[in-house]
Design a protein around this motif. Structure first.
Motif, PDB file in Angstrom:
ATOM      1  N   ASN A   6       0.834  -1.201   0.000  1.00  0.00           N
ATOM      2  CA  ASN A   6       0.000   0.000   0.000  1.00  0.00           C
ATOM      3  C   ASN A   6       0.867   1.248   0.000  1.00  0.00           C
ATOM      4  N   GLU A   7       0.277   2.351  -0.439  1.00  0.00           N
ATOM      5  CA  GLU A   7       1.035   3.601  -0.464  1.00  0.00           C
ATOM      6  C   GLU A   7       1.321   4.131   0.931  1.00  0.00           C
ATOM      7  N   ALA A  24      10.990   9.649 -12.308  1.00  0.00           N
ATOM      8  CA  ALA A  24      11.617   8.336 -12.156  1.00  0.00           C
ATOM      9  C   ALA A  24      11.284   7.733 -10.793  1.00  0.00           C
ATOM     10  N   ASP A  25      11.382   8.539  -9.739  1.00  0.00           N
ATOM     11  CA  ASP A  25      11.058   8.042  -8.404  1.00  0.00           C
ATOM     12  C   ASP A  25       9.575   7.691  -8.293  1.00  0.00           C
ATOM     13  N   PHE A  26       8.723   8.536  -8.866  1.00  0.00           N
ATOM     14  CA  PHE A  26       7.282   8.268  -8.829  1.00  0.00           C
ATOM     15  C   PHE A  26       6.965   6.954  -9.548  1.00  0.00           C
ATOM     16  N   TRP A  32       6.213  -0.550  -7.364  1.00  0.00           N
ATOM     17  CA  TRP A  32       6.325  -1.404  -6.186  1.00  0.00           C
ATOM     18  C   TRP A  32       4.973  -1.821  -5.633  1.00  0.00           C
ATOM     19  N   LEU A  33       3.943  -1.024  -5.881  1.00  0.00           N
ATOM     20  CA  LEU A  33       2.639  -1.293  -5.290  1.00  0.00           C
ATOM     21  C   LEU A  33       1.986  -2.506  -5.928  1.00  0.00           C
ATOM     22  N   ALA A  40      -5.522  -2.403  -2.038  1.00  0.00           N
ATOM     23  CA  ALA A  40      -5.213  -0.977  -2.088  1.00  0.00           C
ATOM     24  C   ALA A  40      -5.554  -0.340  -0.746  1.00  0.00           C
ATOM     25  N   ALA A  41      -4.905   0.761  -0.432  1.00  0.00           N
ATOM     26  CA  ALA A  41      -5.065   1.403   0.867  1.00  0.00           C
ATOM     27  C   ALA A  41      -6.504   1.833   1.118  1.00  0.00           C
ATOM     28  N   GLU A  42      -7.231   2.185   0.071  1.00  0.00           N
ATOM     29  CA  GLU A  42      -8.606   2.626   0.257  1.00  0.00           C
ATOM     30  C   GLU A  42      -9.491   1.514   0.787  1.00  0.00           C
ATOM     31  N   PHE A  43      -9.208   0.276   0.370  1.00  0.00           N
ATOM     32  CA  PHE A  43     -10.030  -0.858   0.764  1.00  0.00           C
ATOM     33  C   PHE A  43      -9.412  -1.653   1.903  1.00  0.00           C
ATOM     34  N   TYR A  44      -8.224  -1.304   2.307  1.00  0.00           N
ATOM     35  CA  TYR A  44      -7.500  -2.055   3.323  1.00  0.00           C
ATOM     36  C   TYR A  44      -7.733  -1.409   4.679  1.00  0.00           C
TER      37      TYR A  44
END
Length: 158
Positions: A6-7, A24-26, A32-33, A40-44
């Motif tokens: 998750n983010e 590049a970093d983005f 990685w996600l 996803a973080a919204e559903f976790y």
């Protein structure tokens, strides 16, 4: 090192890379996600979806239970029905019968029996899901969102 799912595990690095135009970093953080939407973080959220609710929804919409991927004892009759459909109606009838009554996908329900080639071609997230390892859920504070909104309001007011 733990796998990034998750983010919120990136501690805002994804957001900072986006705001400072570090493409590049983005892109690296985004890669990685996990691609699984349900992780996803919204559903976790800390509150898990209960089994009773799922059964009620299935009963309400008359949705049958999902079949197992492996072969069961009742699948022998099913395979005979598919054979008869192929003999009598050809490929079109076999497709229709297999859509209505799905055949098993594997002979055995054993994750350790995956072929090495299949295992090596799986992504790291797919391997983790097969091994049933999930990250711990974060502790959430419902009042925390209010505090963040207050801070943002103070910044905008200044």
């Amino acid at each position: 090192m733990t796998m990034v799912i998750n983010e919120w595990q990136l501690n805002g690095k994804l957001n900072r890379a986006l705001q400072s135009s570090q493409r590049a970093d983005f892109a690296m953080y985004l890669a990685w996600l996990t691609p699984a939407v349900d992780e996803a973080a919204e559903f976790y959220t800390p509150e898990a979806f209960t089994e009773g609710t799922e059964k009620n929804i299935r009963r309400q919409f008359d949705v049958p239970q999902a079949r197992a991927f492996c072969q069961t004892e009742t699948d022998i009759d099913l395979m005979q029905q598919h054979s008869v459909a192929l003999q009598l109606g050809g490929l079109a009838q076999l497709k229709l019968t297999s859509y209505l009554k799905q055949p098993p996908l594997t002979q055995f329900d054993d994750k350790s029996r995956l072929a090495t080639e299949v295992w090596q071609n799986l992504s790291l997230h797919s391997r983790r899901r097969l091994q049933q390892s999930t990250p711990e859920r974060p502790d959430t504070n419902p009042a925390g969102l209010y505090e963040v909104l207050q801070q943002l309001h103070e910044i905008n007011a200044a």
